[in-house]
Design an enzyme around this catalytic site. Structure first.
Site, PDB file in Angstrom:
ATOM      1  N   HIS A 350      -1.104  26.867  21.881  1.00 20.28           N
ATOM      2  CA  HIS A 350       0.086  26.043  21.640  1.00 20.28           C
ATOM      3  C   HIS A 350       1.114  26.230  22.750  1.00 20.28           C
ATOM      4  O   HIS A 350       1.685  25.275  23.249  1.00 20.28           O
ATOM      5  CB  HIS A 350       0.698  26.371  20.273  1.00 20.28           C
ATOM      6  CG  HIS A 350       0.081  25.583  19.169  1.00 20.28           C
ATOM      7  ND1 HIS A 350      -1.184  25.835  18.702  1.00 20.28           N
ATOM      8  CD2 HIS A 350       0.546  24.518  18.466  1.00 20.28           C
ATOM      9  CE1 HIS A 350      -1.480  24.959  17.752  1.00 20.28           C
ATOM     10  NE2 HIS A 350      -0.449  24.148  17.588  1.00 20.28           N
ATOM     11  N   LYS A 416      -2.668  28.963   7.425  1.00 17.24           N
ATOM     12  CA  LYS A 416      -2.357  29.660   6.177  1.00 17.24           C
ATOM     13  C   LYS A 416      -0.872  29.989   6.161  1.00 17.24           C
ATOM     14  O   LYS A 416      -0.229  30.026   7.202  1.00 17.24           O
ATOM     15  CB  LYS A 416      -3.184  30.928   6.016  1.00 17.24           C
ATOM     16  CG  LYS A 416      -2.783  32.077   6.925  1.00 17.24           C
ATOM     17  CD  LYS A 416      -3.504  33.333   6.509  1.00 17.24           C
ATOM     18  CE  LYS A 416      -3.399  34.445   7.534  1.00 17.24           C
ATOM     19  NZ  LYS A 416      -2.198  35.253   7.444  1.00 17.24           N
TER      20      LYS A 416
HETATM   21  O1  LMR Z   1      -5.170  36.670  14.058  1.00 15.81           O
HETATM   22  C1  LMR Z   1      -5.614  36.089  13.053  1.00 15.81           C
HETATM   23  O2  LMR Z   1      -6.694  35.514  13.045  1.00 15.81           O
HETATM   24  C2  LMR Z   1      -4.832  36.042  11.771  1.00 15.81           C
HETATM   25  C3  LMR Z   1      -3.636  36.895  11.735  1.00 15.81           C
HETATM   26  O3  LMR Z   1      -3.983  38.164  11.260  1.00 15.81           O
HETATM   27  C4  LMR Z   1      -2.666  36.318  10.758  1.00 15.81           C
HETATM   28  O4  LMR Z   1      -2.761  36.699   9.584  1.00 15.81           O
HETATM   29  O5  LMR Z   1      -1.853  35.497  11.121  1.00 15.81           O
END
Ligand code: LMR
Length: 502
Positions: A350, A416
């Site tokens: 990004h 997420k």
């Molecule tokens: O780096 C990642 O794949 C995930 C990271 O641990 C997160 O939870 O944002």
């Protein structure tokens, strides 16, 4: 004096890192299974079901529970009557173990460590250096605690120095309320109280290695002030209603672990470190008779869970024929099965894309009408299209979102945790909804990825842009095209009055 051979130390740490990459500890499985069984919010229950199914799949397939295979956190306690036979520094030995574990060809783990954090942030390629801490203790053995700590939960670490008369529980509860879901609840809170600033944080980290025994504590009641505080925080944090993945629900923390140490009369330092759904740690002791042996958990430790039923109710979306009507019809909380083409891109990609746009350059991928998945996958082995590939925290992409949506015509984002106000406005302005996959269900998610090809920024390692073909990838609508967020409505619905406060 017991002599501990360097080779035994290295082999044991390397084996431990591999072991915890695919085996949840039985105490964690029990606590998560109990939380799943009592969850009342169907969305949160489904997220926990995915975490448990993923966990079992990883135990069978011996592949990582989470794509974020963490930084290697290694605490070495050397008995004063033990001698570690080392050819170089202890850091060198632990790094060698880390390198071996993360580069194992049958189960490569993701290299997540970047060197020069203030500058180029170049991936070290083998997840070294490890985060090493040492202690000289009584005895003639060497005990080692090995954990793989994910970035999302570590990012939410907090520290304060309270007035000695202030309430630790109040501070923890108020702080957890501000953390969002990037730490992948339900998980564990490690709390360190006392000492100095650095000591409190070290205690918090250590506390995360203590066994999960909240169910026992709830059953037998507290025996001292620390246990009272654990119960109070557990009850009050769960009453916040944050729930699994921040969707709202009954369980946000499976346990609260507290360690304390004497402190200055003027101070009450408190460190807080959450651990995510991919809680991974193991301890072993070396007594000079060879490397440690690790016993796999029994498959009967996991509950029998079928995900098919939930999938039967999900709406199927074709990513290759996305149009405004489909986008406008997506509702927060709706479960979807995505099929078709999407692109990956996370933090570094990004940043680079926005820098390119600022310089007036064309992007290496055409995102118009497409979906982007915030993910940094594990490398594939055997016939896998890709290794475990769960979502990363979308909130970190918020600052880039308006620019990317405006410049590219991107239509869907998948990650997420919650989006912040800036991203919610951008989503509503550009009518580009945000979907979530379950953090901590990376191997399960990867089974929906049928093709994967790096297409840009390959120098960024796991942060490169990939073109993925997915078939029935399970996601939930978190923010609709109007900017309505389930991370606001869900926890508000499930918030309740704590049942007990000490
Ligand atoms: O780096 C990642 O794949 C995930 C990271 O641990 C997160 O939870 O944002």
């Amino acid at each position: 004096m017991t002599v501990i051979r360097e080779a035994d130390l290295i082999d044991s740490i390397a084996d431990a890192l591999q072991y915890i990459s695919y085996f949840h500890a039985p105490d964690f499985i029990r606590a998560m299974a109990a939380a799943w069984a009592r969850e009342e919010n169907p969305g949160a229950k489904q997220a926990m079901a995915q975490i448990l199914v993923n966990s079992r799949m990883c135990a069978i397939g011996r592949r990582p529970i989470c794509q974020d295979t963490g930084t290697a956190n290694v605490m070495v306690q050397v008995g004063s009557q033990a001698r570690l036979e080392l050819s170089g520094s202890l850091q060198d030995a632990v790094d060698e173990a880390t390198r071996r574990a993360y580069r194992l060809d049958t189960n490569p783990l993701r290299a997540s460590v970047v060197v020069d954090p203030l500058g180029a942030r170049r991936n070290s390629g083998d997840n070294t250096p490890a985060m090493l801490s040492t202690e000289i203790v009584a005895g003639d053995k060497v005990t080692v605690h090995v954990s793989a700590k994910g970035g999302g939960s570590e990012n939410k670490a907090k520290f304060t120095v309270l007035n000695p008369s202030a309430s630790v529980a109040d501070w923890v509860v108020q702080t957890v309320e501000t953390l969002g879901a990037g730490w992948c609840p339900p998980g564990i809170l490690g709390i360190g109280v006392g000492g100095s600033a650095d000591k409190a944080m070290a205690l918090a980290k250590k506390a995360l290695n203590d066994p999960i025994d909240m169910a026992d504590l709830l059953r037998r009641g507290p025996r001292d002030r620390t246990e009272e505080l654990r119960l109070e925080i557990h009850d009050r944090v769960n009453a916040l209603g944050i729930g699994a993945q921040g969707l709202g629900g009954v369980t946000t923390v499976l346990d609260v672990k507290i360690r304390s140490f004497p402190t200055h009369a003027a101070s009450l330092p408190v460190g807080l470190i959450p651990n995510c759904a991919a809680t991974r740690h193991v301890a072993f002791t070396l007594d000079g008779r060879g490397p440690a042996r690790f016993t796999p958990p029994d498959l009967s430790d996991w509950p029998e869970i079928l995900l098919d039923q939930a999938n039967a109710q999900a709406r199927r979306i074709d990513l290759d024929t996305l149009n405004d009507a489909v986008i406008a019809s997506l509702q927060p909380g709706q479960t979807l099965l995505l099929s078709g083409t999407l692109y990956t891109g996370r933090d570094a990609a990004h940043k680079r894309m926005v820098e390119m746009l600022d310089r007036g350059e064309a992007l290496p991928v055409d995102l118009k009408g497409r979906a982007i998945y915030y993910v940094g996958p594990v490398d594939a082995v055997g016939d896998e299209a890709i290794g475990p590939a769960g979502p990363t925290t979308a909130t970190r992409m918020d600052k880039f979102t308006d620019r990317i949506l405006a410049a590219t015509g991107l239509k869907l984002m998948i990650g997420k945790a919650e989006r912040g106000p800036e991203a919610l406005e951008a989503i509503a302005r550009h009518k580009a909804p945000y979907l979530i996959a379950v953090g901590g269900a990376a191997y399960l998610v990867s089974k929906a990825i049928v093709e994967a090809e790096p297409v840009a920024f390959e120098d960024l390692g796991m942060e490169a842009i990939y073109r993925l073909k997915v078939a029935d990838m399970p996601v939930t609508v978190a923010v609709d095209s109007q900017g309505n967020s389930i991370h606001k409505t869900g926890p508000a619905l499930w918030r309740r009055t704590p049942s007990q406060t000490a």
